[in-house]
Scaffold this motif. Structure first.
Motif, PDB file in Angstrom:
ATOM      1  N   GLY A  46      45.241  41.880  51.594  1.00  0.00           N
ATOM      2  CA  GLY A  46      45.462  43.229  51.085  1.00  0.00           C
ATOM      3  C   GLY A  46      46.403  44.043  51.952  1.00  0.00           C
ATOM      4  O   GLY A  46      47.109  44.920  51.459  1.00  0.00           O
ATOM      5  N   VAL A  47      46.432  43.740  53.237  1.00  0.00           N
ATOM      6  CA  VAL A  47      47.329  44.455  54.150  1.00  0.00           C
ATOM      7  C   VAL A  47      48.707  43.784  54.212  1.00  0.00           C
ATOM      8  O   VAL A  47      49.745  44.453  54.161  1.00  0.00           O
ATOM      9  CB  VAL A  47      46.702  44.531  55.569  1.00  0.00           C
ATOM     10  CG1 VAL A  47      47.696  45.070  56.578  1.00  0.00           C
ATOM     11  CG2 VAL A  47      45.459  45.396  55.539  1.00  0.00           C
ATOM     12  N   MET A  48      48.718  42.462  54.314  1.00  0.00           N
ATOM     13  CA  MET A  48      49.971  41.756  54.583  1.00  0.00           C
ATOM     14  C   MET A  48      50.836  41.516  53.341  1.00  0.00           C
ATOM     15  O   MET A  48      52.063  41.567  53.436  1.00  0.00           O
ATOM     16  CB  MET A  48      49.687  40.414  55.265  1.00  0.00           C
ATOM     17  CG  MET A  48      49.130  40.566  56.664  1.00  0.00           C
ATOM     18  SD  MET A  48      50.150  41.597  57.746  1.00  0.00           S
ATOM     19  CE  MET A  48      51.654  40.665  57.801  1.00  0.00           C
ATOM     20  N   LEU A  49      50.252  41.219  52.201  1.00  0.00           N
ATOM     21  CA  LEU A  49      51.061  40.907  51.022  1.00  0.00           C
ATOM     22  C   LEU A  49      51.954  42.070  50.577  1.00  0.00           C
ATOM     23  O   LEU A  49      53.124  41.842  50.266  1.00  0.00           O
ATOM     24  CB  LEU A  49      50.177  40.406  49.879  1.00  0.00           C
ATOM     25  CG  LEU A  49      49.594  39.001  50.097  1.00  0.00           C
ATOM     26  CD1 LEU A  49      48.677  38.620  48.943  1.00  0.00           C
ATOM     27  CD2 LEU A  49      50.675  37.968  50.272  1.00  0.00           C
ATOM     28  N   VAL A  62      43.676  36.943  40.250  1.00  0.00           N
ATOM     29  CA  VAL A  62      44.713  37.241  41.244  1.00  0.00           C
ATOM     30  C   VAL A  62      44.076  37.707  42.547  1.00  0.00           C
ATOM     31  O   VAL A  62      44.495  37.300  43.631  1.00  0.00           O
ATOM     32  CB  VAL A  62      45.702  38.302  40.697  1.00  0.00           C
ATOM     33  CG1 VAL A  62      46.674  38.747  41.766  1.00  0.00           C
ATOM     34  CG2 VAL A  62      46.445  37.756  39.495  1.00  0.00           C
ATOM     35  N   THR A  63      43.057  38.521  42.454  1.00  0.00           N
ATOM     36  CA  THR A  63      42.363  39.000  43.648  1.00  0.00           C
ATOM     37  C   THR A  63      41.730  37.845  44.416  1.00  0.00           C
ATOM     38  O   THR A  63      41.845  37.779  45.646  1.00  0.00           O
ATOM     39  CB  THR A  63      41.283  40.032  43.259  1.00  0.00           C
ATOM     40  OG1 THR A  63      41.900  41.100  42.544  1.00  0.00           O
ATOM     41  CG2 THR A  63      40.580  40.575  44.487  1.00  0.00           C
ATOM     42  N   VAL A  64      41.082  36.928  43.716  1.00  0.00           N
ATOM     43  CA  VAL A  64      40.459  35.778  44.376  1.00  0.00           C
ATOM     44  C   VAL A  64      41.531  34.882  45.004  1.00  0.00           C
ATOM     45  O   VAL A  64      41.361  34.402  46.131  1.00  0.00           O
ATOM     46  CB  VAL A  64      39.568  34.988  43.400  1.00  0.00           C
ATOM     47  CG1 VAL A  64      39.122  33.671  43.992  1.00  0.00           C
ATOM     48  CG2 VAL A  64      38.361  35.817  43.004  1.00  0.00           C
ATOM     49  N   LEU A  65      42.641  34.671  44.313  1.00  0.00           N
ATOM     50  CA  LEU A  65      43.718  33.848  44.872  1.00  0.00           C
ATOM     51  C   LEU A  65      44.325  34.489  46.124  1.00  0.00           C
ATOM     52  O   LEU A  65      44.593  33.800  47.110  1.00  0.00           O
ATOM     53  CB  LEU A  65      44.795  33.598  43.822  1.00  0.00           C
ATOM     54  CG  LEU A  65      44.407  32.664  42.683  1.00  0.00           C
ATOM     55  CD1 LEU A  65      45.536  32.576  41.658  1.00  0.00           C
ATOM     56  CD2 LEU A  65      44.047  31.292  43.203  1.00  0.00           C
ATOM     57  N   GLN A  66      44.532  35.788  46.093  1.00  0.00           N
ATOM     58  CA  GLN A  66      45.059  36.477  47.265  1.00  0.00           C
ATOM     59  C   GLN A  66      44.068  36.414  48.416  1.00  0.00           C
ATOM     60  O   GLN A  66      44.453  36.167  49.569  1.00  0.00           O
ATOM     61  CB  GLN A  66      45.387  37.932  46.931  1.00  0.00           C
ATOM     62  CG  GLN A  66      46.572  38.078  46.026  1.00  0.00           C
ATOM     63  CD  GLN A  66      46.800  39.506  45.587  1.00  0.00           C
ATOM     64  OE1 GLN A  66      45.932  40.374  45.738  1.00  0.00           O
ATOM     65  NE2 GLN A  66      47.973  39.768  45.034  1.00  0.00           N
TER      66      GLN A  66
END
Length: 84
Positions: A46-49, A62-66
C-alpha cells in the motif's frame, strides 16, 4: 477504523500470507506468523506501489494480489536476515 475494516484487513492478511508462504519455498511461519507477514505485506504494498507508479484501486482480488506481492517481499527479507 471500524471493526469491519480491521476484520477485512486481517482476512486479507491471512490469505496473502498463506499465498506468499506457498509461493516462497520454506517461507511459512505458521498461522499467526503468516497473518502478520500478510498484514505487513499489505501495508508495504500500500505504501510502495503508489510510489512506484502503480494504482492501488480495484476489488478484493487486486487487494489480495498486492498484499501477496508485499508479503513475498517481507518473507524474502526475513529469510535474508535469518540466514545472515
Amino acid at each position: 477504523m471500524g471493526f469491519e475494516s480491521v476484520l477485512a484487513m486481517l482476512l486479507t492478511g491471512l490469505v496473502a500470507g498463506w499465498l506468499a508462504a506457498k509461493l516462497v519455498r520454506g517461507g511459512g511461519l505458521g498461522l499467526i506468523g503468516n497473518m502478520a507477514v500478510g498484514v505487513a505485506g499489505a501495508f508495504l504494498a500500500g505504501v510502495m506501489l503508489p510510489v512506484l507508479g502503480f494504482g492501488t484501486g480495484g476489488g478484493v482480488v487486486v487487494t489480495v494480489l498486492q498484499a501477496t506481492l508485499g508479503a513475498i517481499v517481507v518473507l524474502v527479507l526475513i529469510r535474508l536476515i535469518r540466514t545472515g
